[in-house]
Enzyme design. Structure first.
Site, PDB file in Angstrom:
ATOM      1  N   LYS A  28       3.905   1.146  10.252  1.00  0.00           N
ATOM      2  CA  LYS A  28       4.234   2.366   9.597  1.00  0.00           C
ATOM      3  C   LYS A  28       3.528   3.668  10.166  1.00  0.00           C
ATOM      4  CE  LYS A  28       3.767   0.738   4.885  1.00  0.00           C
ATOM      5  NZ  LYS A  28       2.927   0.731   3.811  1.00  0.00           N
ATOM      6  N   GLU A  44       0.764  -1.282   0.097  1.00  0.00           N
ATOM      7  CA  GLU A  44      -0.149   0.138  -0.052  1.00  0.00           C
ATOM      8  C   GLU A  44       0.922   1.226   0.047  1.00  0.00           C
ATOM      9  OE1 GLU A  44      -3.520   2.397   2.568  1.00  0.00           O
ATOM     10  OE2 GLU A  44      -2.576   0.487   3.483  1.00  0.00           O
ATOM     11  N   ARG A  58       5.666 -12.921   9.586  1.00  0.00           N
ATOM     12  CA  ARG A  58       6.423 -11.765   9.359  1.00  0.00           C
ATOM     13  C   ARG A  58       7.804 -11.575   9.987  1.00  0.00           C
ATOM     14  NH1 ARG A  58       2.898  -6.785  11.595  1.00  0.00           N
ATOM     15  NH2 ARG A  58       4.872  -5.551  11.120  1.00  0.00           N
TER      16      ARG A  58
END
Length: 557
Positions: A272, A35, A262
């Site tokens: 983020k 994104e 992850r």
């Protein structure tokens, strides 16, 4: 053959099984779907390397697709930075695509679901919808709009698209199962009204698809065979499959979502939102600050693509999350830089050294190797003169036999030059040494072949000719945080763990060849560490960032 299968990671095994069960090799296709709402960080490097690495392994195309469904947070700046990062890591995509390319198709499919009685327009606020979902052990409460007539939902959905309603006043929800133990299946929102311009579509759309709806259908449109994502999306897989089942046409590739752990690295954060806070609150100078765990920050600090890819390879592909020690990353960086970095002489805490028996008007050029680890790296010449700079810590007036550097009455070799002996010192009014006076053995020049040049002394020091030295600013970077997991404590703001010594700036001197190095070029400041020229450098001010220390006790398993 059995031996080869054992070496496969679990994702490769899934692909091999699919091939064995009839999937055509030409139908294998992957994607990396960030994104564009921030800069990529160290956690993304794993997803990049997995997807593009599989593309290389299976000679399959990999799309770079931007999942740009939230115009409030997405910008072209982030698109550009992501493309630069992927290219810098050494990967090539097949196509650059955007979820926004599919807005019309996604809308048309949503209309189809409404007509089939599988979606409805809900006029409740998002807070009420969340409350009605309850929890996994308590059945959810159906919306009063769940069974509204199809024609009514169709009319409202079109008016939503046309911008007739305020942001947040309505949403389109899938009609699935309000008692499912999987909360993602409890009539998830597919569209919300958001009167915000989009970085690509402008003001054409007043409604935007939710990630879960757009992501899987985008995979289907692109005919992605294996949709690989991190473990937090495992509970979303049933919804991913349900959405896919509503639009799937026989004979097409039915994309398969699979999840991997992850990557969490000690002393780093990969949120983020929290990285944005560091930038917005001025804790760092920007997304590419060398202390940031972003790819652009690591690049600016001097990390190499090879080092990062080797790091990901050593971490491996796992199903269970764990904390990776940052020392492993530093080890991989140091291991690569040792092979590629040019050796140069820079003094970062200088004290003057005067060789009293060296002629005052004499200067000469001595030959030194560029990189002993590279067979064809060659040599260069550096200037030598009567007055030099050496590191302050390399001299003591008195020291025991375990101190192998320079002390009064002791001898050392100056790298690629002569053997010297310290004779006396000069101090200022505070008792600090300002000048060291020494004598040299004229016949001891390195490489001259004389008997004196072959004489062994225990210490070798780096140095810079004072007459030829160029001033440099050196930024010594350390960990940004003081604890391994700065965001582990929910009740404590992670900014409380900022390291006040995360960067220290010192002024030093370097050999003149550093005038010609390029920004980002890897260097080893001999006996100090690995450095790279920073983009802040100008014609009158050279700036170097410390990439990593020269040595570490860490040994990878």
């Amino acid at each position: 053959m059995e031996e080869e299968k054992k070496s496969l990671n679990f994702i490769e095994q899934i692909i091999e099984d699919d091939l064995a069960n009839g999937l055509n090799k030409d139908q294998i296709r992957f994607r990396f779907p960030p994104e564009p709402n921030g800069y990529l960080h160290v956690g993304h490097t794993k997803a990049i390397c997995i997807n593009f690495g599989l593309g290389e392994k299976y000679n399959a195309p990999v799309n770079l697709r931007f999942d740009d469904t939230n115009p409030e947070k997405e910008e072209q700046e982030f698109v550009d930075s992501i493309m630069k990062d992927v290219e810098w890591l050494g990967f090539k995509w097949d196509k650059v695509l955007y979820a926004s390319d599919y807005f019309q198709q996604l809308y048309d499919w949503a209309v189809q679901l409404i007509k089939e009685g599988k979606a409805y327009v809900d006029e409740q606020p998002s807070e009420v919808i969340t409350e009605q979902r309850k929890n996994p052990t308590e059945p959810g409460i159906e919306s009063p709009y769940r069974n509204r007539p199809v024609e009514e939902s169709l009319d409202l959905f079109e008016r939503m698209k046309n911008g007739e309603f305020e942001s947040g006043s309505m949403s389109l929800r899938a009609k699935i199962d309000m008692v499912s133990p999987n909360m993602n299946m409890r009539d998830p929102v597919m569209y919300r009204i958001l009167n915000k311009p989009h970085h690509r579509t402008g003001t054409a759309w007043k409604i935007y698809p939710m990630y879960d709806w757009a992501h899987g259908e985008s995979d289907y449109i692109e005919q992605i065979s294996h949709s690989l994502c991190s473990l937090e999306f495992e509970n979303h897989r049933p919804l991913y499959n349900w959405y896919l089942d509503q639009v799937y046409e026989e004979g097409k590739v039915k994309n398969k979502q699979r999840e991997f752990a992850r990557m969490n690295v000690s002393y780093m954060i990969t949120s983020k939102r929290k990285l944005q806070r560091l930038v917005a609150e001025g804790v760092v100078t920007g997304w590419d600050d060398p202390r940031m765990p972003t790819i652009s920050g690591m690049r600016r600090k001097g990390f190499t693509p090879t080092a990062i890819r080797n790091f990901i390879d050593k971490v491996g592909v796992a199903k269970r999350e764990n904390l990776i020690e940052i020392q492993l990353l530093d080890f991989c960086v140091r291991e690569d830089l040792n092979k590629v970095a040019k050796r140069v002489m820079t003094v970062i805490d200088p004290v003057k050294l005067v060789i009293e028996n060296y002629p005052e008007d004499k200067e000469e050029w001595v030959e030194t190797e560029n990189n002993p680890e590279q067979e064809n790296a060659g040599t260069r010449e550096i200037p030598f003169s009567r007055e030099l700079y050496i590191e302050r810590e390399d001299f003591k007036e008195e020291a025991n036999n375990k101190f192998f550097r320079l002390k009064l009455g002791g001898e050392v070799r100056l790298k690629s030059a002569y053997i010297i002996k310290a004779e006396r010192v000069e101090k200022d009014e505070n008792g600090e040494i300002t000048t060291i006076y020494a004598t040299y053995d004229e016949k001891s020049k390195s490489g001259s072949g004389t008997e004196e040049s072959l004489r062994k002394v225990k210490g070798t020091l780096h140095w810079v000719s004072a007459k030829h030295a160029i001033p440099v600013e050196v930024r010594i970077y350390n960990q940004l945080f003081t604890v391994e997991q700065p965001d582990a404590e929910k009740d404590v703001d992670f900014l409380n763990f900022i390291n006040p010594e995360s960067v220290n700036t010192v002024q030093g001197f370097a050999e003149p060849s550093l005038k010609d190095v390029a920004v980002g070029e890897p260097l080893q400041f001999q006996r100090i560490g690995y450095f790279t020229k920073d983009q802040d450098s100008t014609d009158t001010k050279m700036v170097f960032n410390r990439t990593v220390t020269l040595k570490d006790s860490y040994k990878p398993e």
